[in-house]
Design a protein around this motif. Structure first.
Motif, PDB file in Angstrom:
ATOM      1  N   PHE A   1       0.817  -1.212   0.000  1.00 58.06           N
ATOM      2  CA  PHE A   1       0.000   0.000   0.000  1.00 58.06           C
ATOM      3  C   PHE A   1       0.854   1.266   0.000  1.00 58.06           C
ATOM      4  O   PHE A   1       0.352   2.346  -0.256  1.00 58.06           O
ATOM      5  CB  PHE A   1      -0.956  -0.006   1.187  1.00 58.06           C
ATOM      6  N   GLN A   2       2.134   1.139   0.259  1.00 56.58           N
ATOM      7  CA  GLN A   2       3.024   2.300   0.247  1.00 56.58           C
ATOM      8  C   GLN A   2       3.574   2.593  -1.150  1.00 56.58           C
ATOM      9  O   GLN A   2       4.187   3.626  -1.359  1.00 56.58           O
ATOM     10  CB  GLN A   2       4.188   2.075   1.223  1.00 56.58           C
ATOM     11  N   VAL A   3       3.356   1.662  -2.102  1.00 58.90           N
ATOM     12  CA  VAL A   3       3.848   1.890  -3.464  1.00 58.90           C
ATOM     13  C   VAL A   3       3.031   3.023  -4.065  1.00 58.90           C
ATOM     14  O   VAL A   3       1.806   3.098  -3.911  1.00 58.90           O
ATOM     15  CB  VAL A   3       3.704   0.596  -4.293  1.00 58.90           C
ATOM     16  N   ARG A   4       3.732   3.915  -4.809  1.00 59.93           N
ATOM     17  CA  ARG A   4       3.063   5.081  -5.384  1.00 59.93           C
ATOM     18  C   ARG A   4       2.069   4.676  -6.459  1.00 59.93           C
ATOM     19  O   ARG A   4       2.221   3.651  -7.129  1.00 59.93           O
ATOM     20  CB  ARG A   4       4.101   6.037  -5.982  1.00 59.93           C
ATOM     21  N   ARG A   5       1.073   5.535  -6.639  1.00 63.47           N
ATOM     22  CA  ARG A   5       0.029   5.288  -7.623  1.00 63.47           C
ATOM     23  C   ARG A   5       0.610   5.206  -9.037  1.00 63.47           C
ATOM     24  O   ARG A   5       0.193   4.386  -9.838  1.00 63.47           O
ATOM     25  CB  ARG A   5      -1.019   6.396  -7.541  1.00 63.47           C
ATOM     26  N   THR A   6       1.558   6.024  -9.400  1.00 65.61           N
ATOM     27  CA  THR A   6       2.151   6.019 -10.742  1.00 65.61           C
ATOM     28  C   THR A   6       2.839   4.685 -11.029  1.00 65.61           C
ATOM     29  O   THR A   6       2.831   4.188 -12.159  1.00 65.61           O
ATOM     30  CB  THR A   6       3.161   7.171 -10.907  1.00 65.61           C
ATOM     31  N   THR A   7       3.415   4.072  -9.995  1.00 65.48           N
ATOM     32  CA  THR A   7       4.059   2.769 -10.178  1.00 65.48           C
ATOM     33  C   THR A   7       2.998   1.719 -10.511  1.00 65.48           C
ATOM     34  O   THR A   7       3.192   0.884 -11.390  1.00 65.48           O
ATOM     35  CB  THR A   7       4.840   2.365  -8.917  1.00 65.48           C
ATOM     36  N   TRP A   8       1.874   1.797  -9.776  1.00 67.32           N
ATOM     37  CA  TRP A   8       0.790   0.848 -10.067  1.00 67.32           C
ATOM     38  C   TRP A   8       0.238   1.046 -11.477  1.00 67.32           C
ATOM     39  O   TRP A   8      -0.064   0.085 -12.192  1.00 67.32           O
ATOM     40  CB  TRP A   8      -0.350   0.985  -9.051  1.00 67.32           C
TER      41      TRP A   8
END
Length: 200
Positions: free
Chosen positions: A18-25
């Motif tokens: 959940f700490q991964v950035r939205r742009t990475t997803w």
């Protein structure tokens, strides 16, 4: 690793996801979509290519099978005369070719009448030469003897051009007249006759 250790590891790993950035997803999602599209394109291309090859092979296969079957049947006919007819009773596709039902247009060549039962299957005039071909069910040796005797009775001299177990070529001459006679034993117990001559 036991089940409790696995659950502890999952519980520790979940908050990091959940700490991964939205742009990475978004980038991972787009990458998966592109990868999926490429895999679908490759599968369609592969299937299309295989389909094209299968159609080409399907078109060539019947002729290859017919050629192989024809060769086997010819060998069987040499070893066991009448094998093709017997096999044709059980497998209709293997029935021997039907004999010609009528003469093609043209005229008789030479002073010797054609062997009874033979049909004219080919007639050609090119320049000063003419050729006629006949075919039908007959005994090879009897047909050969028929032409040899009748040409001799007409006063023609004979010279053999070539001879095998299945075919012979003879030249008959008298004065300026010259005829080339070729007789062939066909595998389905029929005989082919070709007469060639120069036209006056």
């Amino acid at each position: 690793m036991n089940k409790l250790g696995l659950l502890a590891y999952a519980a520790d790993f979940a908050p990091r996801i959940f700490q991964v950035r939205r742009t990475t997803w978004v980038a991972v999602g787009v990458g998966l979509l592109v990868l999926s599209a490429l895999l679908i394109w490759a599968a369609v291309s592969l299937i299309g290519g295989l389909w094209g090859q299968a159609r080409n092979l399907a078109g060539a296969a019947p002729e290859a099978v017919r050629g192989a079957t024809r060769g086997v049947l010819e060998q069987a006919e040499i070893i066991v005369p009448g094998a093709r007819e017997k096999l044709g009773e059980f497998v209709p596709a293997l029935k021997p070719e039907t004999q010609p039902q009528r003469d093609v247009s043209g005229t008789e060549l030479g002073p010797v009448a054609r062997y009874p039962g033979l049909m004219r299957t080919h007639w050609q005039r090119a320049g000063g030469q003419a050729a006629a071909e006949y075919e039908g069910k007959a005994d090879y040796a009897t047909v050969l003897d028929h032409y040899a005797k009748d040409f001799a009775a007409q006063g023609f001299a004979q010279s053999i051009q070539s001879a095998t177990q299945q075919a012979e070529a003879h030249e008959y001459t008298k004065g300026h007249e010259r005829f080339v006679l070729k007789i062939t034993q066909k595998p389905n117990r029929s005989v082919g006759v070709r007469i060639e001559t120069a036209l006056p």
